[in-house]
Write a protein that holds these residues in place. Structure first.
Motif, PDB file in Angstrom:
ATOM      1  N   ARG A   1       0.802  -1.151   0.139  1.00 20.29           N
ATOM      2  CA  ARG A   1      -0.037   0.139  -0.077  1.00 20.29           C
ATOM      3  C   ARG A   1       1.057   1.181   0.038  1.00 20.29           C
ATOM      4  NH1 ARG A   1      -4.396  -2.276   4.565  1.00 20.29           N
ATOM      5  NH2 ARG A   1      -5.871  -3.309   2.989  1.00 20.29           N
ATOM      6  N   SER A   2       1.824   1.057   0.788  1.00 15.45           N
ATOM      7  CA  SER A   2       2.671   2.455   0.645  1.00 15.45           C
ATOM      8  C   SER A   2       3.575   2.631  -0.411  1.00 15.45           C
ATOM      9  CB  SER A   2       3.969   1.996   1.791  1.00 15.45           C
ATOM     10  OG  SER A   2       3.313   2.222   3.261  1.00 15.45           O
ATOM     11  N   LEU A   3       4.090   1.522  -1.107  1.00 16.89           N
ATOM     12  CA  LEU A   3       4.555   1.685  -2.704  1.00 16.89           C
ATOM     13  C   LEU A   3       3.726   2.240  -3.540  1.00 16.89           C
ATOM     14  CD1 LEU A   3       7.326  -1.362  -2.494  1.00 16.89           C
ATOM     15  CD2 LEU A   3       7.598   1.113  -2.222  1.00 16.89           C
ATOM     16  N   HIS A   4       2.425   1.578  -3.379  1.00 18.47           N
ATOM     17  CA  HIS A   4       1.431   1.735  -4.356  1.00 18.47           C
ATOM     18  C   HIS A   4       1.085   3.489  -4.202  1.00 18.47           C
ATOM     19  CE1 HIS A   4      -3.223   0.894  -5.827  1.00 18.47           C
ATOM     20  NE2 HIS A   4      -2.405   1.853  -6.714  1.00 18.47           N
ATOM     21  N   ALA A   5       1.087   3.754  -3.029  1.00 17.36           N
ATOM     22  CA  ALA A   5       0.874   5.579  -2.861  1.00 17.36           C
ATOM     23  C   ALA A   5       2.130   6.189  -3.679  1.00 17.36           C
ATOM     24  CB  ALA A   5       0.667   5.643  -1.455  1.00 17.36           C
ATOM     25  N   LEU A   6       3.468   5.778  -3.507  1.00 16.56           N
ATOM     26  CA  LEU A   6       4.507   6.513  -3.784  1.00 16.56           C
ATOM     27  C   LEU A   6       4.510   6.195  -5.336  1.00 16.56           C
ATOM     28  CD1 LEU A   6       7.052   7.615  -3.074  1.00 16.56           C
ATOM     29  CD2 LEU A   6       8.062   5.183  -3.463  1.00 16.56           C
ATOM     30  N   ALA A   7       3.848   5.341  -6.023  1.00 11.40           N
ATOM     31  CA  ALA A   7       3.557   5.197  -7.290  1.00 11.40           C
ATOM     32  C   ALA A   7       2.486   6.027  -7.820  1.00 11.40           C
ATOM     33  CB  ALA A   7       3.461   3.798  -7.857  1.00 11.40           C
TER      34      ALA A   7
END
Length: 215
Positions: free
Chosen positions: A13-19
């Motif tokens: 979820r954190s990496l998705h937000a970063l993307a």
């Protein structure tokens, strides 16, 4: 969801937000309209940008490669810190959250392995189709024939990574006892695990293509 799933899900979820909020907007800023990302070693990031620079994750790090080829990296902490590091324009950068993202190093590498495995499987299935990592769904996918073939690192309906096929025209028979067994969309899905050999996911894609071609 079991406790063992929590680092994978929170990191995803954190990496998705970063993307969605940093890396893809940085590509739009550089190109004017391109949002798609790609698999990078131990992570994901932009393709090479018009000036030769690029941005990517590498495990729990965020990497910036300048047009000169010089490389800089920082630990992934917050969306705002990431935006300032990569050079996202104001006021967008400062408007992002400064809350600490949940990043687990082991989970970042597992997710990177999923994307790398998926990219290899998609190339084995169709060597000519462009492969994109789409920030909205955080999956890598191609379009072939009348369907989308892809690998997802997981989503709100799946705690674990999975391969999928989504036909553009719904099959006549769907459901858990059929090939078209997906539960949250019309299509087929199968888990992606460390036990998969090199040919299993491409075989799944080919089986779907054969069924779609035969109907």
């Amino acid at each position: 969801m079991t406790p063992a799933d929590e680092p994978l899900v929170s990191t995803r979820r954190s990496l998705h937000a970063l993307a969605v909020h940093v890396i893809s907007p940085l590509r739009v800023q550089a190109t004017g309209n391109e949002i798609a990302l790609q698999v990078r070693p131990e992570g994901f990031g932009t393709p090479d940008l018009p000036d030769g620079s690029w941005i990517a994750t590498r495990g729990p790090q965020l990497v910036r490669v300048d047009p000169s080829g010089d490389e800089h990296s920082i630990a992934i902490t917050s969306l705002r810190a990431a935006a300032h590091f990569v050079g996202l324009a104001e006021p967008a950068a400062s408007a992002l959250s400064d809350e600490t993202l949940e990043i687990h190093a082991g989970a970042t590498l597992r997710l990177a392995d999923v994307w790398a495995t998926g990219e290899e499987a998609l190339r084995a299935f169709d060597a000519n189709a462009p492969i994109h990592l789409w920030p909205e769904h955080f999956d890598i996918a191609i379009e072939a024939g009348n369907a989308t073939y892809g690998i997802s690192p997981g989503d709100d309906d799946h705690t674990e990574p999975y391969a999928y096929v989504s036909p553009w025209t719904p099959p006549a028979k769907t459901g858990p006892s059929t090939f078209w067994n997906a539960t949250s969309f019309t299509g087929a899905e199968r888990p992606v695990t460390d036990a998969d050999d090199d040919g299993e996911i491409p075989a799944f894609f080919r089986a779907a293509r054969d069924l779609l071609t035969a109907r």
